[in-house]
Design a protein around this motif. Sequence first.
Motif, PDB file in Angstrom:
ATOM      1  N   SER A   1      70.057  27.427  78.205  1.00 11.36           N
ATOM      2  CA  SER A   1      69.984  27.059  79.628  1.00 11.36           C
ATOM      3  C   SER A   1      71.315  26.497  80.109  1.00 11.36           C
ATOM      4  N   ASP A   2      72.003  25.745  79.256  1.00 15.15           N
ATOM      5  CA  ASP A   2      73.314  25.202  79.604  1.00 15.15           C
ATOM      6  C   ASP A   2      74.314  26.322  79.878  1.00 15.15           C
ATOM      7  N   LEU A   3      74.336  27.325  78.999  1.00 11.53           N
ATOM      8  CA  LEU A   3      75.279  28.431  79.163  1.00 11.53           C
ATOM      9  C   LEU A   3      74.911  29.297  80.364  1.00 11.53           C
ATOM     10  N   VAL A   4      73.620  29.521  80.581  1.00 13.94           N
ATOM     11  CA  VAL A   4      73.207  30.310  81.743  1.00 13.94           C
ATOM     12  C   VAL A   4      73.560  29.575  83.035  1.00 13.94           C
ATOM     13  N   TYR A   5      73.365  28.252  83.052  1.00 13.50           N
ATOM     14  CA  TYR A   5      73.786  27.455  84.211  1.00 13.50           C
ATOM     15  C   TYR A   5      75.279  27.635  84.465  1.00 13.50           C
TER      16      TYR A   5
ATOM     17  N   ALA B   1      65.428  25.707  80.927  1.00 13.48           N
ATOM     18  CA  ALA B   1      65.441  24.250  80.805  1.00 13.48           C
ATOM     19  C   ALA B   1      64.022  23.686  80.821  1.00 13.48           C
ATOM     20  N   GLY B   2      63.168  24.264  81.657  1.00 13.89           N
ATOM     21  CA  GLY B   2      61.782  23.815  81.685  1.00 13.89           C
ATOM     22  C   GLY B   2      61.082  24.068  80.363  1.00 13.89           C
ATOM     23  N   ALA B   3      61.296  25.263  79.785  1.00 11.91           N
ATOM     24  CA  ALA B   3      60.678  25.589  78.507  1.00 11.91           C
ATOM     25  C   ALA B   3      61.192  24.691  77.390  1.00 11.91           C
ATOM     26  N   ALA B   4      62.456  24.249  77.532  1.00 13.00           N
ATOM     27  CA  ALA B   4      63.053  23.350  76.539  1.00 13.00           C
ATOM     28  C   ALA B   4      62.735  21.886  76.811  1.00 13.00           C
ATOM     29  N   GLU B   5      62.077  21.603  77.940  1.00  6.45           N
ATOM     30  CA  GLU B   5      61.821  20.233  78.394  1.00  6.45           C
ATOM     31  C   GLU B   5      63.142  19.454  78.502  1.00  6.45           C
ATOM     32  N   ASP B   6      64.143  20.127  79.050  1.00  2.55           N
ATOM     33  CA  ASP B   6      65.492  19.584  79.189  1.00  2.55           C
ATOM     34  C   ASP B   6      65.715  19.163  80.645  1.00  2.55           C
ATOM     35  N   HIS B   7      65.446  17.894  80.938  1.00  2.99           N
ATOM     36  CA  HIS B   7      65.581  17.388  82.308  1.00  2.99           C
ATOM     37  C   HIS B   7      67.023  17.479  82.808  1.00  2.99           C
ATOM     38  N   VAL B   8      67.985  17.203  81.952  1.00  2.00           N
ATOM     39  CA  VAL B   8      69.378  17.127  82.386  1.00  2.00           C
ATOM     40  C   VAL B   8      69.858  18.461  82.935  1.00  2.00           C
ATOM     41  N   THR B   9      69.666  19.532  82.171  1.00  2.00           N
ATOM     42  CA  THR B   9      70.133  20.834  82.641  1.00  2.00           C
ATOM     43  C   THR B   9      69.323  21.309  83.840  1.00  2.00           C
ATOM     44  N   TYR B  10      68.019  20.990  83.868  1.00  2.00           N
ATOM     45  CA  TYR B  10      67.197  21.367  85.017  1.00  2.00           C
ATOM     46  C   TYR B  10      67.742  20.724  86.297  1.00  2.00           C
ATOM     47  N   CYS B  11      68.025  19.430  86.250  1.00  2.00           N
ATOM     48  CA  CYS B  11      68.533  18.724  87.437  1.00  2.00           C
ATOM     49  C   CYS B  11      69.936  19.188  87.798  1.00  2.00           C
ATOM     50  N   ARG B  12      70.763  19.391  86.781  1.00  2.00           N
ATOM     51  CA  ARG B  12      72.130  19.840  87.021  1.00  2.00           C
ATOM     52  C   ARG B  12      72.132  21.225  87.674  1.00  2.00           C
TER      53      ARG B  12
ATOM     54  N   SER C   1      64.898  13.685  88.167  1.00  2.00           N
ATOM     55  CA  SER C   1      65.713  13.080  87.101  1.00  2.00           C
ATOM     56  C   SER C   1      65.407  11.597  86.909  1.00  2.00           C
ATOM     57  N   PRO C   2      64.170  11.253  86.576  1.00  2.00           N
ATOM     58  CA  PRO C   2      63.815   9.832  86.455  1.00  2.00           C
ATOM     59  C   PRO C   2      64.539   9.119  85.319  1.00  2.00           C
ATOM     60  N   ARG C   3      64.979   9.884  84.308  1.00  2.00           N
ATOM     61  CA  ARG C   3      65.641   9.256  83.161  1.00  2.00           C
ATOM     62  C   ARG C   3      67.126   9.579  83.105  1.00  2.00           C
ATOM     63  N   ALA C   4      67.706   9.928  84.220  1.00  2.00           N
ATOM     64  CA  ALA C   4      69.124  10.308  84.246  1.00  2.00           C
ATOM     65  C   ALA C   4      70.016   9.115  83.950  1.00  2.00           C
TER      66      ALA C   4
END
Length: 360
Positions: A123-127, A153-164, A193-196
Motif C-alpha cells: 500500500s505504501d508503494l502504491v500510494y 491499507a484497509g486490508a493491512a489495518e494500516d491507519h497511517v498509509t490509509y490516512c496519508r 487517524s485517531p492514533r496518529a
Amino acid sequence: MARTRNTTPFSLIDQAGWPRTRRAPARRGVVAAGMYSAALVVPGFHGATGHAATAAPSRAARIGEAEVATVRSMTERIADILDEHGGGHARPMAAAFLVNTVGPYLTAQAPDTVRKSMLAAASDLVYLTGWMAMYERRHRLGQRYYVKALKLAGAAEDHVTYCRTLRGMSLQASNLRHARKALELADSAAEASPRAGPRLRAFLAGQQAHAESMTGSPRRARARLGEAETALSKADGRRDAVGGYDASAYQFHVAHVLYEGRDLEGSIAAMREALRLQPTQEQQGRVHFNGVLAQRQFELGHIDAACESWGRFLDDYLQISTSRGDEHFETMRRWTRQHGTVRAVRELTARAKEVADLKS
C-alpha cells in the motif's frame, strides 16, 4: 518463478508507463489518462479492514519477512530517485516493480502476520506511485492508484498509509481546484487517524488548512495552520522516505493559505522560507517550489525577481524528468512573452531556449 506482466492482481497498474515505447499514444488514451472523478466514493477504513485486496493465495511460492523488507527497501530507493531525478524516471520503475515483483508476492503463501506486513508495504508503494502519477498530471491514473492503496491499507489495518493516501487525494483535488472535495478528503483523513503521531497530524492539518483557504474560510485555515505548527514542533527529526512532512512543507502550506487570501507578498515570503528549509536532495520539489515562487512574483509585478527564480528553476529542471516541471516551463515561456523588452526576460528567454534544446 517466471515473472510476467499479465498474471497479477495489479490490473490497475499503468502498463503504458513501462516499458516505454516509441509509438505515440492514441488521443483517446491521453484523454482517458487525464480524467478525474470528483464524485468518486472513497472506501472507509473500517469498510476496507479485513477484506482481501488481492487474488487467492498461490501454491507456487511462499514469502517471508525478507520479501517484505525488499518491498520496503525498494520503495525508499524509488522515493530517493523521485526526489533526485524526477517522476519521469521513478514512476516506470515503480510500475515495473509492482507488476513483476509485488503482484506475485501478494498471491504467494504466507503466515497471516507476513501477509499483513506485505499488504502494508504494498500500500505504501502504491500510494507513492499514485502520488507520482498525480505529479505527472496523469490524474485519473493517480486516482486509481490511490483507491488501490486505500484498499490495501484497509486490508493491512494500516491507519497511517490509509490516512496519508486520503491526504494525497485531497492534494490532487486541490491541484485541480475541486475545493469542496479537497476539504472533504482532508477532513476524512484527519478523522480516520485517531492514533496518529505528531508528524502525521501536522501533515494532515496542513492539508486541511490549504483546503479551508480554498473554500473561503480563512479563520479556520489559520487555525489548522496553528495545529500543524504545534504538532510539527513535537515531531522528531526523522525524515520519512514516503509521505514525509517537515518545516519546508509547512511553509509551503502557509504560502498556499496566504495566496488564497490574496496576500501575495506574504505568500512569496513563505515560499522563500520553504525553499530555504528544503532538503538539498529534493531536486524535484525544488523545481516545483521555484516554479510556484516565480509565478507569484511575476503576478505581483516583480519581473526581475521572477526571472531570478525561474533561472534557479531551470538549473534543476535541466537535470530531471518531470511533467510538472514541463508545465512550469511552458508557463514561464507563455508569461514572459509579454515582457520581451525587459533585459532579465531576454536573458531568461535565451537560457530557456538552450535548456529546451538540451532536453529535446
